[in-house]
Design a protein around this motif. Structure first.
Motif, mmCIF file in Angstrom:
data_model
loop_
_atom_site.group_PDB
_atom_site.id
_atom_site.type_symbol
_atom_site.label_atom_id
_atom_site.label_comp_id
_atom_site.label_asym_id
_atom_site.label_seq_id
_atom_site.Cartn_x
_atom_site.Cartn_y
_atom_site.Cartn_z
ATOM 1 N N GLU A 41 -9.900 9.554 20.284
ATOM 2 C CA GLU A 41 -8.973 10.927 19.788
ATOM 3 C C GLU A 41 -9.429 11.029 18.510
ATOM 4 O OE1 GLU A 41 -5.271 12.011 19.881
ATOM 5 O OE2 GLU A 41 -4.425 9.890 20.285
ATOM 6 N N LYS A 42 -9.312 12.457 17.304
ATOM 7 C CA LYS A 42 -9.883 12.464 16.394
ATOM 8 C C LYS A 42 -7.991 11.673 15.661
ATOM 9 C CE LYS A 42 -12.532 16.341 16.203
ATOM 10 N NZ LYS A 42 -12.991 16.684 17.902
ATOM 11 N N GLY A 43 -8.901 11.468 14.253
ATOM 12 C CA GLY A 43 -7.884 11.240 13.465
ATOM 13 C C GLY A 43 -7.197 9.304 13.741
ATOM 14 N N ALA A 44 -6.513 8.870 12.924
ATOM 15 C CA ALA A 44 -6.023 7.456 13.156
ATOM 16 C C ALA A 44 -5.676 7.522 14.425
ATOM 17 C CB ALA A 44 -4.606 7.120 11.967
ATOM 18 N N PHE A 45 -6.482 6.049 14.458
ATOM 19 C CA PHE A 45 -5.438 5.161 16.107
ATOM 20 C C PHE A 45 -4.599 5.576 16.778
ATOM 21 C CE2 PHE A 45 -9.561 3.133 15.250
ATOM 22 C CZ PHE A 45 -10.214 3.824 16.514
ATOM 23 N N ARG A 46 -4.138 5.667 17.823
ATOM 24 C CA ARG A 46 -2.022 5.548 17.670
ATOM 25 C C ARG A 46 -1.707 4.883 18.156
ATOM 26 N NH1 ARG A 46 0.964 10.926 18.983
ATOM 27 N NH2 ARG A 46 -1.006 11.548 19.417
ATOM 28 N N ILE A 47 -1.502 4.232 17.707
ATOM 29 C CA ILE A 47 -0.879 2.039 18.575
ATOM 30 C C ILE A 47 0.466 2.629 18.708
ATOM 31 C CG2 ILE A 47 -0.352 0.508 17.324
ATOM 32 C CD1 ILE A 47 -3.140 0.734 16.546
ATOM 33 N N PRO A 103 4.632 7.624 17.654
ATOM 34 C CA PRO A 103 5.200 7.016 17.984
ATOM 35 C C PRO A 103 6.090 7.331 16.612
ATOM 36 C CG PRO A 103 4.091 5.541 17.258
ATOM 37 C CD PRO A 103 3.149 6.597 16.991
ATOM 38 N N LYS A 156 0.893 9.620 13.226
ATOM 39 C CA LYS A 156 1.251 10.134 14.275
ATOM 40 C C LYS A 156 2.230 10.201 14.873
ATOM 41 C CE LYS A 156 -3.899 10.818 15.846
ATOM 42 N NZ LYS A 156 -4.695 10.084 16.771
ATOM 43 N N THR A 170 0.559 -0.855 -0.326
ATOM 44 C CA THR A 170 -0.287 0.421 0.242
ATOM 45 C C THR A 170 0.896 1.379 0.331
ATOM 46 O OG1 THR A 170 -1.975 1.035 0.741
ATOM 47 C CG2 THR A 170 -0.204 -0.261 2.939
ATOM 48 N N VAL A 171 0.615 2.004 -0.349
ATOM 49 C CA VAL A 171 1.047 3.749 0.358
ATOM 50 C C VAL A 171 0.398 4.443 1.217
ATOM 51 C CG1 VAL A 171 1.981 5.649 -0.834
ATOM 52 C CG2 VAL A 171 1.445 3.608 -1.871
ATOM 53 N N GLN A 172 0.949 5.068 1.853
ATOM 54 C CA GLN A 172 1.205 5.347 3.622
ATOM 55 C C GLN A 172 0.898 6.667 3.143
ATOM 56 O OE1 GLN A 172 -0.013 4.987 6.634
ATOM 57 N NE2 GLN A 172 -0.249 6.825 6.842
ATOM 58 N N ALA A 173 -0.004 7.518 2.594
ATOM 59 C CA ALA A 173 -0.386 8.326 2.563
ATOM 60 C C ALA A 173 -0.655 10.121 3.089
ATOM 61 C CB ALA A 173 -1.192 8.710 0.850
ATOM 62 N N PHE A 174 -1.113 9.975 4.648
ATOM 63 C CA PHE A 174 -0.952 10.535 5.675
ATOM 64 C C PHE A 174 -0.007 10.612 6.760
ATOM 65 C CE2 PHE A 174 -3.687 7.051 6.280
ATOM 66 C CZ PHE A 174 -3.186 7.338 7.617
ATOM 67 N N LEU A 188 -5.792 8.138 0.897
ATOM 68 C CA LEU A 188 -5.096 7.603 1.783
ATOM 69 C C LEU A 188 -4.192 6.226 2.459
ATOM 70 C CD1 LEU A 188 -7.625 7.849 5.096
ATOM 71 C CD2 LEU A 188 -6.344 9.527 3.680
ATOM 72 N N THR A 196 -4.728 1.635 9.115
ATOM 73 C CA THR A 196 -4.641 1.595 7.624
ATOM 74 C C THR A 196 -4.277 1.468 6.757
ATOM 75 O OG1 THR A 196 -3.851 3.636 8.924
ATOM 76 C CG2 THR A 196 -5.728 3.705 8.425
ATOM 77 N N GLN A 197 -3.252 1.117 7.189
ATOM 78 C CA GLN A 197 -1.954 -0.236 6.339
ATOM 79 C C GLN A 197 -1.939 -1.251 6.290
ATOM 80 O OE1 GLN A 197 2.030 0.746 8.088
ATOM 81 N NE2 GLN A 197 1.907 2.999 7.406
ATOM 82 N N LEU A 215 0.321 1.269 12.085
ATOM 83 C CA LEU A 215 -1.074 1.990 11.348
ATOM 84 C C LEU A 215 -2.004 0.986 11.050
ATOM 85 C CD1 LEU A 215 0.968 4.791 10.526
ATOM 86 C CD2 LEU A 215 -1.443 5.369 10.584
#
Ligand SMILES: [Zn+2]
Lengths: 151, 379
Positions: B109-115, A77, A74, A67-71, B188, B133-134, B131
């Motif tokens: 919290e807003k946005g993707a989960f911080r893991i 970490p 956080k 896949t491509v991590q486009a954003f 995304l 999402t990946q 992530l």
């Protein structure tokens, strides 16, 4: 070939070693059933046997999915650049023959240039610099071109 | 088949609710569930509940009543709600209580989960791999390669979710989006765009369960829990947040939980009239159709083209808009699916009611680190 990195420090101990600048992933092999594991661990989830030996994993394999991590991830970490400095990056699983499929960043992030089944080779990847000015290095996989070099 | 019935349901609206804590939303869901079957908190013989980010569920007794009941906290990732329900069923079947409540709520919290990374110094998150999402992008990308699913079909799933969500007053996202809008939104995690992904959100759901033979004391429309099964991953399954996976293949926890639930219920996928399937993203709904036994791998392409999974279709899927339109408050998400199925089986789903008096309804929840929960309900 890869450009030498001046002051490389690995993102963490026990994940890979740098052999002449090239990362070699550190895995385990179950002495009972030959199952390979990464990162290293004791206790085999396949046969439940508790005797493993340290092995170095293959440095070449084929792309199993991507896949491509486009954003920007956080931070923390994430240790790489975020905000305006963020650049999309590829992520995939590379199948190491007879061992396992390992998750990795990819040096290529263009969907047009990534194909399931393509040959990949491990390379060092600089995430950023630490407070002492060292380059913080993780591992990544790069596509292998026709003549055997990384593209 | 279990001897347990659902007699009361309550929900706090899903979405973003500034100034309202996750616990507040759980308490509202509890009060609404009690009102739904005309019971008091003091009538509850036991409670099971959980949240991931909104505090220990049992502390809500200081708000709803210090009655001294046994209250079990459940923390089981995305399957928290499903596990709470399964525990409530076990409690009733074991004879430890005849009437109890299962509760799930959350606020993230807003946005993707911080893991955080799996172990040791956080090389995994540090390298940009932590992530969820990946994983979803990589799983559907491989699936499309193997089974011929196309990108327009992913967009169809998204558009259906927002169309259904627009008919659901409890949903977070209630604006219909066209297939083009879904496909052309921000990429995304290839091949998944912004509107193909659900977001962490807020909400609460509670339901009151009792021994099936006592159900008519509490409601004239009991819904029977024919099965509730939870399974974790086996060796060889491809799961979220895995630094490596085995070369061997296992069909995964969803297939296992689905098989177990159908066995408990003594019926098959062909008997199901409406299904709520985990749609963390559009591809997950497609893959879960096959993993839950509703079709062969690859058949989804034609099923979506036929409109089979629409509210008026052969097998309506995610009639309340699913995770895509409701967001995902982890602790509440699995119970939201059950709530929707109770409405559908009661005939109370309003504008999104599945036609022809559905009799059997199915839910499936999936999450990290490889856990699935399935329920089968019937009238
Ligand atoms: Zn073994």
């Amino acid at each position: 070939m890869t450009t030498p990195i001046a002051n490389p420090v690995a993102v963490a101990d026990g994940i890979f070693t740098l052999n002449d600048g090239q990362p070699v992933l550190l895995g385990s092999r179950c002495t009972n059933c030959d199952n390979h594991m990464f990162p290293r661990q004791h206790g085999c989830p396949r046969c439940m046997f508790n005797e493993q030996v340290d092995v170095e994993l293959a440095t070449r394999g084929t792309l199993w999915t991507w896949t491509v991590q486009a954003f920007p991830p956080k931070a923390p970490p994430y240790l790489g650049p975020v905000g305006d400095d963020f650049e999309p990056f590829g992520v995939g699983y590379v199948e190491l023959p007879g061992q396992l499929r390992v998750e990795a960043r990819l040096t290529e992030s263009d969907p047009e240039k990534l194909q399931i089944g393509m040959e990949m080779e491990i390379v060092p990847f600089v995430l950023g610099t630490d407070e002492d000015g060292n380059d913080v290095v993780t591992y990544a996989f790069a596509p292998v071109t026709q003549n055997g070099d990384q593209s | 088949m279990s001897d347990v019935a659902i007699v009361g349901i309550g929900m706090h609206e899903f979405g973003r609710h500034d100034g309202i804590s996750g616990m507040d939303q759980g308490v509202t869901a509890v009060r609404r569930a009690l009102a739904d079957c005309g019971q008091q908190w003091s009538d509850m013989e036991f409670a099971v509940g959980g949240s991931m980010d909104a505090g220990a569920a049992d502390t809500m007794v200081s708000r709803v009543g210090l009655t001294g009941l046994p209250f079990t906290n459940v923390v089981n990732g995305c399957a928290t709600g499903g596990t709470a329900l399964a525990q409530a069923v076990n409690t009733i079947e074991s004879g430890a209580g005849d009437l109890g409540i299962a509760i799930g709520f959350d606020k993230h919290e807003k946005g993707a989960f911080r893991i955080k990374g799996p172990r040791g110094k956080d090389w995994y998150g540090g390298s940009g791999l932590a992530l969820t999402t990946q994983f979803f992008g990589m799983k559907i990308n491989r699936y499309m390669h193997e089974h011929g699913i196309t990108r327009p079909t992913l967009a169809k799933v998204g558009a259906k979710a927002f169309r259904n969500g627009a008919l659901n007053p409890m949903a977070w996202r209630r604006k219909p989006l066209s297939e083009e809008e879904v496909a052309d939104s921000l990429m995304l995690s290839y091949p998944l765009t912004q509107y193909m992904f659900c977001s962490p959100g807020e909400g609460g759901v509670a339901m009151i369960l009792c021994r099936a033979d006592k159900a008519k004391q509490y409601t004239d429309r009991p819904i029977y829990l024919k099965a509730a099964a939870v399974r974790t991953r086996k060796f060889g399954s491809f799961e979220v947040l895995a630094p490596s996976i085995a070369l061997e293949h296992d069909a995964g926890p969803t297939s296992a939980a689905s098989k177990a639930a159908f066995e408990q219920a003594g019926i098959g996928p062909e008997d199901v009239d409406v299904a709520q399937l985990q749609d963390t993203e559009a591809g997950a709904e497609i893959m879960h159709m096959a993993e839950n036994g509703f079709c062969e791998h690859g058949e989804q392409e034609q099923m979506l083209a036929n409109g089979d999974t629409e509210i008026n279709g052969r097998l309506p899927v995610n009639t309340d808009g699913g995770c895509l339109a409701n967001g995902e408050p982890i602790g509440a998400s699995g119970l939201r699916q059950v709530y929707e199925n109770v409405l559908q089986l009661r005939g109370d789903a309003g504008e999104r009611q599945v036609p022809n008096d559905p009799k059997v309804a199915y839910t499936h929840v999936y999450g990290a680190p490889g856990i699935s929960g399935v329920t089968i309900l019937s009238r």
